[in-house]
Design a protein around this motif. Structure first.
Motif, PDB file in Angstrom:
ATOM      1  N   SER A 164       0.829  -1.198   0.000  1.00  0.00           N
ATOM      2  CA  SER A 164       0.000   0.000   0.000  1.00  0.00           C
ATOM      3  C   SER A 164       0.863   1.247   0.000  1.00  0.00           C
ATOM      4  N   LEU A 165       0.574   2.158  -0.911  1.00  0.00           N
ATOM      5  CA  LEU A 165       1.294   3.421  -1.006  1.00  0.00           C
ATOM      6  C   LEU A 165       0.302   4.573  -1.014  1.00  0.00           C
ATOM      7  N   LEU A 166       0.645   5.625  -0.314  1.00  0.00           N
ATOM      8  CA  LEU A 166      -0.096   6.868  -0.448  1.00  0.00           C
ATOM      9  C   LEU A 166       0.387   7.526  -1.735  1.00  0.00           C
ATOM     10  N   LYS A 167      -0.458   7.528  -2.740  1.00  0.00           N
ATOM     11  CA  LYS A 167      -0.065   7.985  -4.081  1.00  0.00           C
ATOM     12  C   LYS A 167      -0.739   9.322  -4.359  1.00  0.00           C
ATOM     13  N   ILE A 168       0.034  10.404  -4.310  1.00  0.00           N
ATOM     14  CA  ILE A 168      -0.531  11.733  -4.462  1.00  0.00           C
ATOM     15  C   ILE A 168       0.428  12.629  -5.250  1.00  0.00           C
ATOM     16  N   LEU A 169      -0.106  13.750  -5.719  1.00  0.00           N
ATOM     17  CA  LEU A 169       0.704  14.838  -6.252  1.00  0.00           C
ATOM     18  C   LEU A 169       0.922  15.873  -5.152  1.00  0.00           C
ATOM     19  N   PHE A 170       2.086  16.478  -5.145  1.00  0.00           N
ATOM     20  CA  PHE A 170       2.318  17.603  -4.238  1.00  0.00           C
ATOM     21  C   PHE A 170       1.398  18.755  -4.644  1.00  0.00           C
ATOM     22  N   THR A 171       1.271  18.975  -5.950  1.00  0.00           N
ATOM     23  CA  THR A 171       0.314  19.931  -6.496  1.00  0.00           C
ATOM     24  C   THR A 171      -0.022  19.540  -7.926  1.00  0.00           C
ATOM     25  N   ASN A 172      -1.225  19.899  -8.365  1.00  0.00           N
ATOM     26  CA  ASN A 172      -1.567  19.698  -9.773  1.00  0.00           C
ATOM     27  C   ASN A 172      -1.565  21.014 -10.540  1.00  0.00           C
ATOM     28  N   PHE A 173      -1.083  22.101  -9.902  1.00  0.00           N
ATOM     29  CA  PHE A 173      -0.734  23.289 -10.672  1.00  0.00           C
ATOM     30  C   PHE A 173       0.462  22.934 -11.554  1.00  0.00           C
ATOM     31  N   CYS A 174       0.496  23.470 -12.761  1.00  0.00           N
ATOM     32  CA  CYS A 174       1.632  23.181 -13.632  1.00  0.00           C
ATOM     33  C   CYS A 174       1.797  24.296 -14.652  1.00  0.00           C
ATOM     34  N   THR A 175       3.031  24.705 -14.868  1.00  0.00           N
ATOM     35  CA  THR A 175       3.320  25.751 -15.849  1.00  0.00           C
ATOM     36  C   THR A 175       3.508  25.180 -17.249  1.00  0.00           C
ATOM     37  N   TYR A 176       3.592  23.852 -17.371  1.00  0.00           N
ATOM     38  CA  TYR A 176       3.760  23.226 -18.675  1.00  0.00           C
ATOM     39  C   TYR A 176       2.396  23.005 -19.331  1.00  0.00           C
ATOM     40  N   ASP A 177       2.407  22.895 -20.645  1.00  0.00           N
ATOM     41  CA  ASP A 177       1.161  22.697 -21.392  1.00  0.00           C
ATOM     42  C   ASP A 177       1.262  21.436 -22.251  1.00  0.00           C
ATOM     43  N   CYS A 178       1.583  20.302 -21.614  1.00  0.00           N
ATOM     44  CA  CYS A 178       1.665  19.018 -22.324  1.00  0.00           C
ATOM     45  C   CYS A 178       0.272  18.625 -22.801  1.00  0.00           C
ATOM     46  N   VAL A 179       0.133  18.375 -24.075  1.00  0.00           N
ATOM     47  CA  VAL A 179      -1.182  18.182 -24.689  1.00  0.00           C
ATOM     48  C   VAL A 179      -1.942  17.026 -24.065  1.00  0.00           C
ATOM     49  N   TYR A 180      -1.249  15.951 -23.692  1.00  0.00           N
ATOM     50  CA  TYR A 180      -1.888  14.730 -23.216  1.00  0.00           C
ATOM     51  C   TYR A 180      -2.210  14.760 -21.723  1.00  0.00           C
ATOM     52  N   CYS A 181      -1.809  15.817 -21.006  1.00  0.00           N
ATOM     53  CA  CYS A 181      -1.901  15.822 -19.542  1.00  0.00           C
ATOM     54  C   CYS A 181      -3.138  16.577 -19.073  1.00  0.00           C
ATOM     55  N   VAL A 182      -3.882  15.957 -18.185  1.00  0.00           N
ATOM     56  CA  VAL A 182      -5.087  16.594 -17.660  1.00  0.00           C
ATOM     57  C   VAL A 182      -4.744  17.771 -16.756  1.00  0.00           C
ATOM     58  N   ASN A 183      -3.514  17.826 -16.244  1.00  0.00           N
ATOM     59  CA  ASN A 183      -3.105  18.908 -15.349  1.00  0.00           C
ATOM     60  C   ASN A 183      -2.343  20.007 -16.068  1.00  0.00           C
ATOM     61  N   ARG A 184      -2.345  20.025 -17.382  1.00  0.00           N
ATOM     62  CA  ARG A 184      -1.644  21.056 -18.139  1.00  0.00           C
ATOM     63  C   ARG A 184      -2.173  22.445 -17.772  1.00  0.00           C
ATOM     64  N   VAL A 185      -1.382  23.467 -18.041  1.00  0.00           N
ATOM     65  CA  VAL A 185      -1.722  24.813 -17.606  1.00  0.00           C
ATOM     66  C   VAL A 185      -3.023  25.312 -18.229  1.00  0.00           C
ATOM     67  N   SER A 186      -3.351  24.827 -19.428  1.00  0.00           N
ATOM     68  CA  SER A 186      -4.563  25.280 -20.107  1.00  0.00           C
ATOM     69  C   SER A 186      -5.790  24.449 -19.757  1.00  0.00           C
ATOM     70  N   SER A 187      -5.648  23.460 -18.879  1.00  0.00           N
ATOM     71  CA  SER A 187      -6.771  22.586 -18.524  1.00  0.00           C
ATOM     72  C   SER A 187      -7.646  23.246 -17.460  1.00  0.00           C
ATOM     73  N   ASN A 188      -8.940  23.061 -17.603  1.00  0.00           N
ATOM     74  CA  ASN A 188      -9.898  23.640 -16.662  1.00  0.00           C
ATOM     75  C   ASN A 188     -10.294  22.592 -15.622  1.00  0.00           C
ATOM     76  N   VAL A 189      -9.376  22.311 -14.694  1.00  0.00           N
ATOM     77  CA  VAL A 189      -9.637  21.333 -13.634  1.00  0.00           C
ATOM     78  C   VAL A 189      -9.426  22.001 -12.285  1.00  0.00           C
ATOM     79  N   PRO A 190     -10.064  21.503 -11.228  1.00  0.00           N
ATOM     80  CA  PRO A 190      -9.818  22.064  -9.889  1.00  0.00           C
ATOM     81  C   PRO A 190      -8.354  21.906  -9.503  1.00  0.00           C
TER      82      PRO A 190
END
Length: 477
Positions: A59-85
């Motif tokens: 068992s691992l606690l699997k988390i992001l430190f933050t999902n803010f991101c300055t990169y705009d990788c097209v395939y990533c849901v956390n890209r800077v242009s994505s409208n996510v919380p």
């Protein structure tokens, strides 16, 4: 910070981390808190989600430190242009969450990744600080896996290896062209430089530990061996990476070639394959549908063949026109790659199980590494017969057409036109409660060990002989 706010952050950042597949917890040094020293263990099993190669559920606690991101990788849901919380933890919040979950027996370790905030160095410094506080201030001895940022300074990457069991740097896409097209802020050369630095640090730490184990210090006048301080272990579980499959038109042969290069050049412990998943407000450069999950599974099987079965990447899926599935360098989705290779190289079969070397035995469909080891052990004392394979629990339907035994020859059936159709998995009507994804991901490249020792030659039990007759009848049906 209130509990409700932390819980809301956890919901956002745990969900954002689900796209990272490279979180298996294996291969590290053994540590525990027996005797009241420290917190955590790398050897325990918990209630959660990551599986080690030996089958343990870790068992691992699997988390992001933050999902803010300055990169705009097209395939990533956390890209800077994505409208996510968006949400962001503090160092202390991640530390306390890890300790609280451990004390409640919910986890045995931490998998921590992050989006890029302010700069790669600033982000990497925060991630490393989490690991440092856990190790130095709380004596946490559980498993820590850090997802590192290749553009961060070499000094920060070196510090990360002192606290983490495993480090991973994602190559994201198998080709430089694909990375430039879909993640223009990321630098393929920087990723490879960071991997090379990691390999140097890991090799130096292993060499120091090896030298330390061989060297003893003599203490006079009693000539007793004095204990030496242990050499620091840098990322003892090594480094890994992850590739996205299906986000571009890269073929399976190219993916496996990239993996073989990574294994050879940087001695990675694992390459993980993650099937592209459509994301909200996706770019028109991305496919509208995700690739079949069975493709991801076939790539894992092919990867296993390269790592443990002695196959070269260009043997599994030869590149070039007229090869692979439909001549496109793709793995067959209808059968596992080992069986597909055997059917296209029938001239190398049948294999005599009583004489063939280990390298050739590993290429027989249905024989795994453990089964081959038992075969080599058994044939030292007697000749193998078909009933011995039954006791090894290998799939006779798949194995018998490709092998010679003391009481079995495949004859002309090996060259039969319908052999592929007979050996292909049979279609099964799904049950209401079947999990098609889980069923597709079931491992098929290795066989379990027998539950009882092999009987003496010529003395199979009555029930075993009857089962053998039924199994062999099915094999030729």
């Amino acid at each position: 910070m209130s509990f409700t706010t932390t819980q809301r952050k956890l919901a956002i950042l745990a969900d954002a981390a689900k796209y990272d597949a490279s979180c298996a917890s294996s291969g590290s040094t053994s540590r525990n808190s027996v005797g009241g020293k420290g917190i955590g263990s790398t050897g325990g099993s918990g209630i959660c989600h990551s599986y080690a190669p030996d089958g343990r559920c870790i068992s691992l606690l699997k988390i992001l430190f933050t999902n803010f991101c300055t990169y705009d990788c097209v395939y990533c849901v956390n890209r800077v242009s994505s409208n996510v919380p968006r949400a962001r933890f503090s160092v202390d919040e991640v530390v306390q969450l890890t300790l609280d979950f451990y004390r409640r027996n919910c986890i045995e370790g931490l998998f921590l990744s992050s989006g890029i905030i302010q700069s790669p160095d600033y982000t990497m410094e925060r991630v490393v600080e989490v690991a440092r506080v856990l190790r130095e201030e709380h004596d946490f001895r559980g498993y820590i896996h850090l997802k590192t940022i290749p553009d961060a300074s070499p000094e920060l990457l070196a510090r990360a290896g002192l606290y983490a069991d495993r480090l991973s740097i994602n190559v994201e896409l198998p080709t430089v062209e694909g990375l430039q097209a879909l993640a223009p802020e990321k630098d393929s050369a920087a990723i490879k430089r960071s991997m090379a630095r990691m390999r140097v640090h890991i090799d130096e730490a292993r060499g120091a530990a090896h030298d330390d184990a061989r060297t003893s210090v003599i203490s006079l006048p009693r000539s007793l061996k004095a204990g030496r301080s242990a050499a620091p272990r840098f990322a003892p579980a090594g480094q890994s990476t992850q590739m996205i499959v299906g986000a571009d038109a890269t073929s399976d042969s190219t993916i496996l070639q990239a993996s073989a290069t990574l294994y050879g050049a940087y001695r990675l412990r694992r390459v993980y394959y993650s099937a592209f998943s459509p994301i909200p407000d996706a770019s028109q450069r991305l496919p509208l549908r995700q690739p079949p999950l069975i493709r991801e599974h076939r790539l894992y099987q092919a990867d296993w063949l390269m790592r443990f079965y002695g196959f070269a990447h260009d043997e599994i899926v030869p590149a070039g026109p007229g090869t692979g599935a439909a001549g496109s360098g793709m793995l067959s989705l209808d059968m596992d790659p080992k069986l597909a290779w055997a059917l296209s190289h029938r001239g190398q079969f049948p294999v005599d199980l009583n004489r063939a070397p280990r390298e050739l035995l590993l290429r027989v469909p249905g024989l795994g590494v453990k089964a081959v080891a038992r075969i080599l052990q058994t044939r030292r004392v007697r000749r193998l017969r078909a009933d011995d394979l039954l006791r090894l629990h290998v799939p006779l339907r798949k194995v018998l057409p490709f092998v010679l035994l003391a009481d079995h020859q495949p004859g002309a059936s090996l060259d039969a036109a319908g052999l592929a159709a007979r050996l292909a998995p049979r279609a099964v009507q799904s049950d209401l409660f079947d999990d098609p994804i889980g069923a597709a991901a079931a491992p098929t490249l290795s066989a379990p060990l027998p539950t009882r020792p092999l009987a003496p030659s010529g003395a199979p039990s009555d029930s075993g002989a009857e089962a053998l007759r039924k199994e062999r009848t099915l094999a030729w049906a």
